[in-house]
Design a protein around this motif. Structure first.
Motif, PDB file in Angstrom:
ATOM      1  N   MET A  77       0.832  -1.240  -0.047  1.00 31.78           N
ATOM      2  CA  MET A  77      -0.129  -0.010  -0.145  1.00 31.78           C
ATOM      3  C   MET A  77       0.814   1.326  -0.010  1.00 31.78           C
ATOM      4  O   MET A  77       0.433   2.349  -0.598  1.00 31.78           O
ATOM      5  N   MET A  78       1.854   1.294   0.516  1.00 27.19           N
ATOM      6  CA  MET A  78       2.783   2.431   0.732  1.00 27.19           C
ATOM      7  C   MET A  78       3.444   2.625  -0.803  1.00 27.19           C
ATOM      8  O   MET A  78       3.613   3.768  -0.992  1.00 27.19           O
ATOM      9  N   ASN A  79       3.603   1.719  -1.426  1.00 26.13           N
ATOM     10  CA  ASN A  79       3.699   1.823  -2.995  1.00 26.13           C
ATOM     11  C   ASN A  79       2.942   3.006  -3.716  1.00 26.13           C
ATOM     12  O   ASN A  79       3.345   3.688  -4.477  1.00 26.13           O
ATOM     13  N   ARG A  80       1.585   2.702  -3.430  1.00 29.22           N
ATOM     14  CA  ARG A  80       0.784   3.445  -4.211  1.00 29.22           C
ATOM     15  C   ARG A  80       0.740   5.096  -3.529  1.00 29.22           C
ATOM     16  O   ARG A  80       0.442   6.032  -4.253  1.00 29.22           O
ATOM     17  N   VAL A  81       0.986   5.284  -2.344  1.00 29.68           N
ATOM     18  CA  VAL A  81       1.271   6.393  -1.495  1.00 29.68           C
ATOM     19  C   VAL A  81       2.289   7.175  -2.285  1.00 29.68           C
ATOM     20  O   VAL A  81       2.461   8.223  -2.703  1.00 29.68           O
ATOM     21  N   LYS A  82       3.355   6.358  -2.579  1.00 26.84           N
ATOM     22  CA  LYS A  82       4.814   6.786  -3.297  1.00 26.84           C
ATOM     23  C   LYS A  82       4.320   7.277  -4.669  1.00 26.84           C
ATOM     24  O   LYS A  82       4.988   8.554  -5.061  1.00 26.84           O
ATOM     25  N   GLN A  83       3.631   6.636  -5.441  1.00 25.77           N
ATOM     26  CA  GLN A  83       3.099   6.962  -6.861  1.00 25.77           C
ATOM     27  C   GLN A  83       2.484   8.113  -6.700  1.00 25.77           C
ATOM     28  O   GLN A  83       2.729   9.077  -7.449  1.00 25.77           O
ATOM     29  N   LYS A  84       1.527   8.048  -5.900  1.00 21.13           N
ATOM     30  CA  LYS A  84       0.717   9.450  -5.747  1.00 21.13           C
ATOM     31  C   LYS A  84       1.660  10.697  -5.507  1.00 21.13           C
ATOM     32  O   LYS A  84       1.213  11.674  -6.090  1.00 21.13           O
ATOM     33  N   LEU A  85       2.604  10.630  -4.405  1.00 15.61           N
ATOM     34  CA  LEU A  85       3.586  11.575  -4.294  1.00 15.61           C
ATOM     35  C   LEU A  85       4.512  11.956  -5.478  1.00 15.61           C
ATOM     36  O   LEU A  85       4.601  13.271  -5.778  1.00 15.61           O
ATOM     37  N   GLU A  86       4.731  11.011  -6.075  1.00 17.24           N
ATOM     38  CA  GLU A  86       5.639  11.165  -7.339  1.00 17.24           C
ATOM     39  C   GLU A  86       4.926  12.200  -8.397  1.00 17.24           C
ATOM     40  O   GLU A  86       5.336  12.900  -9.078  1.00 17.24           O
ATOM     41  N   THR A  87       3.756  11.756  -8.553  1.00 16.86           N
ATOM     42  CA  THR A  87       2.626  12.529  -9.588  1.00 16.86           C
ATOM     43  C   THR A  87       2.624  14.215  -9.096  1.00 16.86           C
ATOM     44  O   THR A  87       2.630  14.980 -10.000  1.00 16.86           O
ATOM     45  N   ALA A  88       2.176  14.168  -7.933  1.00 14.08           N
ATOM     46  CA  ALA A  88       2.013  15.431  -7.097  1.00 14.08           C
ATOM     47  C   ALA A  88       3.345  16.269  -7.413  1.00 14.08           C
ATOM     48  O   ALA A  88       3.485  17.566  -7.886  1.00 14.08           O
ATOM     49  N   LEU A  89       4.689  15.675  -7.187  1.00 14.76           N
ATOM     50  CA  LEU A  89       5.850  16.411  -7.493  1.00 14.76           C
ATOM     51  C   LEU A  89       6.226  16.890  -8.758  1.00 14.76           C
ATOM     52  O   LEU A  89       6.765  17.713  -9.101  1.00 14.76           O
ATOM     53  N   GLU A  90       5.763  15.737  -9.796  1.00 12.96           N
ATOM     54  CA  GLU A  90       5.980  16.122 -11.094  1.00 12.96           C
ATOM     55  C   GLU A  90       5.230  17.326 -11.489  1.00 12.96           C
ATOM     56  O   GLU A  90       5.514  18.064 -12.007  1.00 12.96           O
ATOM     57  N   ASP A  91       3.941  17.635 -10.950  1.00  9.73           N
ATOM     58  CA  ASP A  91       2.753  18.555 -11.110  1.00  9.73           C
ATOM     59  C   ASP A  91       3.758  20.012 -10.413  1.00  9.73           C
ATOM     60  O   ASP A  91       3.563  20.943 -11.016  1.00  9.73           O
ATOM     61  N   TRP A  92       4.273  19.748  -9.206  1.00 12.74           N
ATOM     62  CA  TRP A  92       4.858  20.780  -8.724  1.00 12.74           C
ATOM     63  C   TRP A  92       5.990  21.369  -9.355  1.00 12.74           C
ATOM     64  O   TRP A  92       6.038  22.581  -9.547  1.00 12.74           O
TER      65      TRP A  92
END
Length: 100
Positions: free
Chosen positions: A1-16
């Motif tokens: 489940m933490m992998n999904r959290v990290k994937q979502k974070l990565e997407t947000a960081l790309e948008d940032w």
């Protein structure tokens, strides 16, 4: 489940990153996309937290979790306070109402 959290974070960081490099014409769209993905990351973090056998009961305990430290280290400085505020709300069981 933490992998999904990290994937979502990565997407947000790309948008940032895109948001910081956007032109004035693109800035609103980039900001909206970032905000949407940041809160998807927070929602996924909340799901992860709720699945823990012994979730931390305070922000201090949460900050000491390896997973939380890893996430916090990835965040640009301007996002750290938002992240910690959202984490505290998760721990306290407070649901935020977000308006689009």
């Amino acid at each position: 489940m933490m992998n999904r959290v990290k994937q979502k974070l990565e997407t947000a960081l790309e948008d940032w990153e895109s948001m910081t490099k956007s032109t004035e014409d693109e800035s609103e769209e980039c900001a909206e996309r970032f905000e949407r993905h940041f809160y998807e990351f927070i929602d996924e973090l909340k799901n992860w937290y709720q699945q823990l056998e012994q979730p931390p009961l305070s922000i201090e305990e949460a900050e000491n979790l390896i997973e939380i430290k890893e996430l916090a280290e990835r965040l640009p400085e301007p996002l750290e306070l938002n992240f910690m505020t959202e984490l505290e709300l998760i721990i306290e069981g407070i649901d935020q109402v977000r308006y689009d």
